[in-house]
Design a protein around this motif. Structure first.
Motif, mmCIF file in Angstrom:
data_model
loop_
_atom_site.group_PDB
_atom_site.id
_atom_site.type_symbol
_atom_site.label_atom_id
_atom_site.label_comp_id
_atom_site.label_asym_id
_atom_site.label_seq_id
_atom_site.Cartn_x
_atom_site.Cartn_y
_atom_site.Cartn_z
ATOM 1 N N GLN A 37 0.867 -1.191 0.000
ATOM 2 C CA GLN A 37 0.000 0.000 0.000
ATOM 3 C C GLN A 37 0.901 1.238 0.000
ATOM 4 O OE1 GLN A 37 -2.452 2.386 3.343
ATOM 5 N NE2 GLN A 37 -3.068 0.244 3.175
ATOM 6 N N ARG A 39 1.473 4.687 0.900
ATOM 7 C CA ARG A 39 0.859 5.632 1.857
ATOM 8 C C ARG A 39 1.830 6.790 2.033
ATOM 9 N NH1 ARG A 39 0.954 6.257 7.620
ATOM 10 N NH2 ARG A 39 -1.044 6.963 8.486
ATOM 11 N N LYS A 41 1.323 10.743 3.082
ATOM 12 C CA LYS A 41 0.331 11.741 3.490
ATOM 13 C C LYS A 41 0.650 13.128 2.935
ATOM 14 C CE LYS A 41 -2.503 9.288 5.937
ATOM 15 N NZ LYS A 41 -3.884 9.168 5.505
ATOM 16 N N ASN A 68 -3.188 4.352 -0.576
ATOM 17 C CA ASN A 68 -3.911 4.819 0.605
ATOM 18 C C ASN A 68 -4.633 6.124 0.269
ATOM 19 O OD1 ASN A 68 -3.670 6.808 3.097
ATOM 20 N ND2 ASN A 68 -3.841 4.746 3.894
ATOM 21 N N ASP A 69 -5.889 6.184 0.528
ATOM 22 C CA ASP A 69 -6.717 7.410 0.436
ATOM 23 C C ASP A 69 -6.985 7.919 -0.983
ATOM 24 O OD1 ASP A 69 -6.514 7.342 3.169
ATOM 25 O OD2 ASP A 69 -5.214 9.088 3.362
ATOM 26 N N HIS A 88 -6.981 1.652 -0.388
ATOM 27 C CA HIS A 88 -7.374 1.424 1.000
ATOM 28 C C HIS A 88 -7.920 2.735 1.552
ATOM 29 C CE1 HIS A 88 -7.554 -0.594 4.861
ATOM 30 N NE2 HIS A 88 -7.472 0.655 5.312
ATOM 31 N N GLY A 90 -10.037 4.911 4.723
ATOM 32 C CA GLY A 90 -10.393 4.945 6.140
ATOM 33 C C GLY A 90 -11.822 5.422 6.307
ATOM 34 N N ASP A 93 -12.333 8.811 4.827
ATOM 35 C CA ASP A 93 -11.847 9.032 3.456
ATOM 36 C C ASP A 93 -13.010 8.949 2.460
ATOM 37 O OD1 ASP A 93 -9.244 9.278 4.438
ATOM 38 O OD2 ASP A 93 -8.966 7.091 4.388
ATOM 39 N N THR A 112 -10.844 0.597 6.602
ATOM 40 C CA THR A 112 -10.423 0.502 8.004
ATOM 41 C C THR A 112 -11.646 0.298 8.894
ATOM 42 O OG1 THR A 112 -8.597 1.990 7.550
ATOM 43 C CG2 THR A 112 -9.209 1.698 9.866
ATOM 44 N N GLY A 134 -9.057 -3.446 7.361
ATOM 45 C CA GLY A 134 -7.822 -3.212 8.123
ATOM 46 C C GLY A 134 -8.238 -2.931 9.563
ATOM 47 N N LYS A 144 1.485 6.059 13.480
ATOM 48 C CA LYS A 144 0.229 6.780 13.232
ATOM 49 C C LYS A 144 -0.183 7.420 14.554
ATOM 50 C CE LYS A 144 -4.518 5.917 11.647
ATOM 51 N NZ LYS A 144 -4.794 7.071 10.800
HETATM 52 C C1 LIG Z 1 -4.279 -2.186 5.928
HETATM 53 C C2 LIG Z 1 -4.595 -0.866 6.503
HETATM 54 N N1 LIG Z 1 -5.436 -0.795 7.509
HETATM 55 C C3 LIG Z 1 -5.746 0.390 8.059
HETATM 56 C C4 LIG Z 1 -5.193 1.527 7.552
HETATM 57 C C5 LIG Z 1 -5.535 2.877 8.100
HETATM 58 O O1 LIG Z 1 -6.265 3.625 7.155
HETATM 59 P P1 LIG Z 1 -6.950 4.996 7.611
HETATM 60 O O2 LIG Z 1 -7.841 4.664 8.727
HETATM 61 O O3 LIG Z 1 -7.477 5.628 6.433
HETATM 62 O O4 LIG Z 1 -5.712 5.806 8.154
HETATM 63 P P2 LIG Z 1 -4.534 6.370 7.268
HETATM 64 O O5 LIG Z 1 -3.683 5.246 6.857
HETATM 65 O O6 LIG Z 1 -5.121 7.052 6.101
HETATM 66 O O7 LIG Z 1 -3.800 7.284 8.178
HETATM 67 C C6 LIG Z 1 -4.307 1.429 6.504
HETATM 68 N N2 LIG Z 1 -3.726 2.493 5.952
HETATM 69 N N3 LIG Z 1 -4.035 0.222 5.984
#
Ligand SMILES: Cc1ncc(COP(=O)(O)OP(=O)(O)O)c(N)n1
Ligand SMILES: Cc1nc(C(=O)O)sc1CCOP(=O)(O)O
Ligand SMILES: [Mg+2]
Length: 716
Positions: A37, A39, A41, A68-69, A88, A90, A93, A112, A134, A144
């Motif tokens: 993934q 990720r 930010k 991610n996002d 992925h 949250g 999101d 998530t 997740g 995090k």
């Molecule tokens: C596999 C996996 N699980 C949970 C998360 C967390 O996603 P999220 O809640 O959107 O938080 P951020 O990663 O965006 O800070 C994840 N990234 N991957």
């Protein structure tokens, strides 16, 4: 397709440091990460799109790639040709419904879910919206800072048991959590710092994968033909997989009519139906390993290749069934060409010598040629080659694992097991190997344990009485002997158990008049000289037996150890004895010509007969008591357990007794014990039983040997 989420890497540019995200991902995927993934930010959408393009190139289909996002970046990267499998998201999101609509039904969409309300909301979504959840954090993590409250493993278990969706555990996950999280229902481990901040992401990922595999039951798929008589093909594969503790599945490439005397018919269903079988499996079940056997024609082979390209199972063992025992080619030219392409999708191929010759495009006239051809083939296809020496002439039937890219070249010596029951041996071996690898064993260990099991299954095949021709092996010989699925034992456990088994022998040795008299100095000269002469006779033959262990040893290190021990036995010990067996001591060199006493003959007969059997593990178990019991006795004699001879200047055997406590011999003993315990740990149960029996018989001979001076010296 159901995704393999077993090891899930979430990237973090800061934690990847100077190595960078792309290089970290490359190394982690080399080590077995199955999903990545991206990720980041702080990156812009354009930067995220560019990173996805680069990661897609580096991953090259070996793992899934999600972002991610950033749904829009995923769409943009796809447009530019990147393979981005999904997103992925949250709770705060973009909507997963929108993502599904934008990315299509095949995309992988993760969500998530950190608490019971989130799980409740997931239940309200239309089926097929989300592919996995997740769930975290397992424990607090600085990666995090805005993470939800920690669940712990039990909190994770309580949440995930309420859903049928696969759930990956995330947040503070460390390698030592692997077993507990898998047991709690995790479909995988999602980690950031454990991999991004690792000094060696490949080695760390490999370690995670091994632990993950060892913690579960591998789901192993055989893609092969059917043998209704049950000795080969998918029937043999399913038995092999079960015998090694795997869950077996089978997709049929062809139906044969055959028995132990030969094949009388063949029916090949449409390749499209094979694809339907394969998709039915991978749509629902994570495939941990695939074994590929008989592939009837080019259509079938290409169908398998296409399916492999989509699913990318982490372990593919390919038995290239292409040359019959008669020497006849089983595949036409088109199919052979397709098979060569398929080889590149395999991780291990297991050709016999004829198949190896065809695949490497060279003739093979002996074992050295076979090894050279295996190296050429391995370099050509980028996979490991397990070359099997079963079709060599003569009594030696070595195998070798060669993997040029990973610097592996390991030979496994062996002697031929005389049996006509060889039907399905290749099928059984390759599916057992796939299962062992899927259980987390290293390739070398997996080959060693598979071979040990196969030799056992060949030896025990006679009892089955199946058919008039080449009967099947007994896949479950070990299981039936023990009444349970065999798992490897810990070497330390074996060491302790075997030592305990010698307790009675050790106690009896301690009570022998020879030992008591030797310790307190009252031992008469005749029994002492009798013992020395017998020991000299014994050591001469014992050295030959140790040399045989060196010949059979699977590694150069072990080969050197036993060769060195053989040298020690013949030179060091005989020199020592020669210094006692002199005219000064009242004897002459003719003492060396003394006849072996019954105890000496019996002990040597036992060692020679084990050596003749050609089973390395059994042989080293048989030679071990001479190291172990002697060192133990020497240590205790030296420590004064039987009286303080060292302080008595008139003790007639003080110099002799001092030689018992030789640190170099103690060290060699420790190495010998380690080698035997390691071999026993990975041996099949009946092979381990035979090792133990050989060890116990030798221990009993040790007792008889120490007792002999009083049993026969007086008359000698
Ligand atoms: C596999 C996996 N699980 C949970 C998360 C967390 O996603 P999220 O809640 O959107 O938080 P951020 O990663 O965006 O800070 C994840 N990234 N991957
Ligand atoms: C990205 C992320 N999501 C979390 C969640 O619970 O949703 S925890 C987390 C970070 C996990 O990092 P590490 O493996 O270094 O602890
Ligand atoms: Mg998010």
């Amino acid at each position: 397709m159901i995704a393999d989420l077993s090891l899930y890497l979430v990237t973090d540019p800061d934690l990847c440091g100077e190595r960078g995200v792309v290089e970290t991902v490359r190394q982690a995927v080399d080590g077995g990460v199955r999903i990545v993934q991206l990720r980041d930010k702080t990156a812009t959408d354009a930067e995220t799109t560019a990173q996805l393009l680069e990661l897609s190139r580096v991953i090259d289909g070996r793992a899934l790639l999600v972002v991610n996002d950033r749904l829009d970046a995923a769409l943009a990267a796809r447009k530019q040709g990147a393979r981005v499998d999904g997103v992925h998201l949250g709770q705060g999101d973009a909507s997963v419904l929108r993502a599904r609509e934008a990315l299509g039904p095949e995309a992988l969409i993760g969500l998530t879910a950190n608490n019971a309300d989130h799980f409740e909301a997931v239940r309200a979504l239309p089926p097929g919206t989300v592919d996995y959840l997740g769930v975290g954090v397992i424990r607090p993590t600085t990666t995090k800072p805005d993470h939800p409250p920690a669940l712990g493993v039990e909190g994770f278990r309580a949440l995930v048991e309420a859903t049928a969706l696969p759930c990956v555990a995330i947040g503070g996950v460390a390698i030592d959590d692997t077993e507990r999280l898998r047991d709690a229902g995790a479909a995988g481990l999602a980690v950031v710092s454990a991999l991004c901040a690792a000094a060696d992401p490949t080695a760390t990922a490999e370690a995670f994968v091994r632990r993950w595999r060892a913690a579960g039951t591998p789901r192993v798929l055989s893609i092969a033909g059917s043998d209704p008589s049950g000795g080969a093909g998918i029937q043999a594969d399913l038995k092999s997989i079960a015998a090694h503790g795997g869950y077996g599945m089978a997709a049929l490439t062809a139906l044969t009519a055959q028995n132990t005397t030969g094949v009388s018919g063949l029916h090949v269903p449409l390749a499209a139906f094979l694809r339907q079988q394969l998709d039915a499996i991978s749509d629902d079940i994570v495939v941990d390993a695939v074994k590929i056997g008989m592939l009837a024609n080019a259509d079938v082979i290409r169908t398998v290749a296409e399916w492999l390209d989509v699913v990318r199972p982490p372990i593919v063992v390919l038995d290239p069934v292409m040359v019959a025992t008669s020497g006849d080619r089983l595949l036409d030219q088109d199919a052979e060409a397709a098979l060569r392409e398929l080889l590149r999708r395999a991780h291990v191929v297991t050709p016999n010598l004829e198949e190896l010759a065809v695949l490497a495009g060279r003739s093979i006239s002996g074992w050295a040629d076979a090894l050279a051809a295996a190296e050429e083939l391995s370099a050509m296809i980028g996979a490991a080659v397990l070359v099997k020496g079963g079709h060599l002439d003569g009594d030696d039937v070595p195998d070798a694992l060669v993997d040029v890219a990973r610097g592996v070249r390991r030979e496994f010596p062996g002697t031929r097991i005389r049996t006509a029951n060889t039907h399905g041996t290749g099928c059984s071996l390759s599916s057992a190997l796939a299962t062992r690898l899927a259980r987390g064993e290293t390739p070398v260990d997996a080959v060693a344990s598979t071979r040990s099991w196969l030799r056992e299954s060949l030896r025990e095949s006679e009892g089955l009485q199946v058919g008039r021709g080449h009967g099947p092996i007994n896949h479950f010989a070990g299981l039936w002997a023990r009444g349970g699925v065999e798992t490897n034992r810990a070497p330390e456990e074996i060491r302790a158990e075997w030592w305990q088994r010698t307790a009675a022998v050790r106690a009896s040795i301690d009570e022998l008049p020879f030992i008591r008299g030797l310790a307190d100095g009252t031992l008469a000269r005749d029994p002492f000289l009798f013992y020395l002469a017998q020991d000299a006779l014994y050591l001469r033959e014992y050295a030959r037996v140790l040399a045989e262990a060196s010949r059979l040893a699977p590694t150069p290190r072990e080969q050197a150890f036993w060769a060195h021990s053989a040298e020690g036995a013949i030179i060091g010990e005989l020199e020592l004895h020669a210094s006692w067996l002199t005219p000064d001591e009242g004897v002459d060199a003719s003492t060396f010509a003394a006849s072996p006493a019954p105890a000496t003959v019996a002990y040597l007969d036992h060692l020679r007969s084990v050596a003749f059997g050609g089973d390395y593990a059994e042989l080293i178990a048989a030679v071990l008591p001479c190291f172990w019991l002697y060192t133990d006795l020497g240590r205790r004699l030296h420590a004064g357990e039987f009286g303080d001879y060292a302080r008595d200047p008139r003790h007639p055997y003080a110099t002799w007794l001092a030689t018992y406590a030789d640190p170099a011999f103690e060290d060699a003993t420790d190495q010998a014990i380690t080698l035997v315990a390691d071999a026993a740990a990975i041996a099949a149960p009946t092979a381990r039983d035979r090792m133990l029996r050989a060890f116990e018989v030798s221990s009993a001979h040790e007792l008889a040997f120490f007792a002999a001076p009083f049993a026969s010296a007086v008359s000698a």
